[in-house]
Design a protein around this motif. Structure first.
Motif, short mmCIF file in Angstrom:
data_model
loop_
_atom_site.label_atom_id
_atom_site.label_comp_id
_atom_site.label_asym_id
_atom_site.label_seq_id
_atom_site.Cartn_x
_atom_site.Cartn_y
_atom_site.Cartn_z
N VAL A 223 0.73 -1.10 0.09
CA VAL A 223 -0.01 -0.13 0.02
C VAL A 223 0.82 1.19 0.10
CG1 VAL A 223 -1.85 -1.03 1.04
CG2 VAL A 223 -0.07 -0.13 2.55
N PRO B 41 -0.36 -4.73 3.00
CA PRO B 41 -1.73 -4.19 3.44
C PRO B 41 -1.82 -4.72 4.75
CG PRO B 41 -1.79 -4.79 1.22
CD PRO B 41 -0.42 -5.09 1.87
N LEU C 257 -1.12 3.72 -2.10
CA LEU C 257 -2.27 2.90 -2.75
C LEU C 257 -2.25 2.87 -4.24
CD1 LEU C 257 -4.77 4.45 -0.42
CD2 LEU C 257 -3.99 2.15 -0.24
N ILE D 125 -5.84 10.32 -2.77
CA ILE D 125 -5.02 9.67 -1.70
C ILE D 125 -5.40 10.13 -0.62
CG2 ILE D 125 -2.81 9.22 -0.58
CD1 ILE D 125 -1.70 9.34 -3.40
N ARG E 130 -8.60 8.74 1.41
CA ARG E 130 -8.36 7.33 1.76
C ARG E 130 -7.56 7.14 2.77
NH1 ARG E 130 -7.42 4.64 -4.07
NH2 ARG E 130 -7.75 2.56 -3.05
N ARG F 295 -8.03 3.23 4.45
CA ARG F 295 -7.47 2.17 4.16
C ARG F 295 -5.84 2.29 4.96
NH1 ARG F 295 -7.18 0.16 -0.97
NH2 ARG F 295 -5.52 -1.17 -0.23
#
Length: 313
Positions: A5, A35, A70, A81, A84, A161
């Motif tokens: 990520v 991740p 990501l 970005i 998230r 995320r």
């Protein structure tokens, strides 16, 4: 293997200084974050940790190298970005005029979430942060630990995320720190990727799956906490104190005891596989320390080995 990520290759950040050469805050960092991983950046003040976090957070452009967050370039896709990411800054910046629930609701609206979703998420996150009974309290009425938990809850309002945490427990008492650690463990269990900076070695050992030690913008070491301790330190450490005016004088007599001797202003560290045996050798020389302590090696010992400095300066 899932794609990382975060992927940085020879990442550089420099600043113009009038009449002087450019100041290089980040000097060729290369690392990847998987991740769901909890990844730490360790280093003294001025090491480049916060600068790196700003580039990851797409709020500071890089001067060189490659960076993907990501799968996107933060210099080109900053808004995408940031939408998230969750961010927990070093200093709490909650709105003191609003209560705890309103801080979450208003922040969610900044992300374009509907009023219904914001209300639902605010209730869920207050429960997650163990602040349900403080929902209507103004921020100024909350303790330091509560404010920190509310700041983390706010950083989760957009279901990020990746959650970036810049020194998340600085200034908190031990009980508040452990409560916060528990909340972060729960996030990891949910699959949220954590990226954090910290000055606390026990915090890094507790929270980080993997970390890099950074000094003067460069990576000094990388690995799991356990692997770094095995690679750069001994099994145990003997700490002895003879008094600040005698430590340096006595140090020469301790040569050959253990693997290595480190002289600090307030104590002497003797790195050995068996700390008790090392202490017996010290006393056999007729030396009587004011205090002595045998403990397991820690990440702080790793940092002292790599840089010769304490993390907190």
């Amino acid at each position: 293997m899932p794609a990382p990520v975060i992927s940085a290759h020879q990442l550089v950040k420099s600043y113009k200084v009038k009449g002087k050469p450019d100041f290089v805050a980040v000097d060729g960092l290369s690392f990847e974050v998987a991740p769901g991983e909890s990844f730490g950046l360790l280093g003294p003040n001025g090491a480049g940790k916060s600068t790196t976090m700003k580039m990851i957070g797409a709020v500071s452009t890089r001067s060189g190298g490659d960076l993907q967050i990501l799968g996107l370039d933060p210099d080109r896709y900053g808004p995408e970005i940031r939408s998230r990411l969750g961010v927990v800054p070093q200093q709490d910046n909650l709105d003191g005029e609003l209560n705890a629930r309103e801080n979450l609701y208003i922040y969610g609206r900044y992300f374009g979430l509907s009023s219904k979703v914001c209300h639902e998420r605010a209730d869920e996150l207050l429960a997650f942060a163990q602040l349900e009974d403080k929902a209507k309290n103004k921020v100024d009425q909350l303790s330091g630990g509560m404010k920190r938990r509310l700041t983390i809850a706010r950083g989760l309002i957009n279901d990020p995320r990746i959650l970036l945490l810049d020194e998340p427990t600085t200034g908190l008492d031990p009980q508040a720190r452990h409560v916060l650690w528990d909340r972060l463990f729960r996030l990891k269990e949910r699959g949220t990727t954590l990226v954090l900076t910290t000055h606390y070695m026990d915090e890094a050992e507790q929270l980080c799956d993997r970390l890099i030690v950074v000094d003067k913008g460069r990576i000094m070491a990388e690995g799991t906490p356990a692997s770094l301790i095995r690679e750069h330190s001994s099994r145990e450490v003997l700490e002895v104190r003879f008094g600040s005016d005698r430590n340096a004088q006595v140090a020469g007599q301790l040569a050959g005891i253990g693997d290595r001797v480190e002289v600090l202003p307030d104590r002497i560290l003797i790195y050995a596989d068996n700390g008790e045996a090392a202490l017996e050798r010290v006393t056999s020389l007729g030396l009587e320390p004011i205090t002595s302590l045998v403990r397991r090696s820690s990440l702080e010992d790793v940092f002292l080995r790599l840089t010769g400095r304490s993390l907190i300066e």
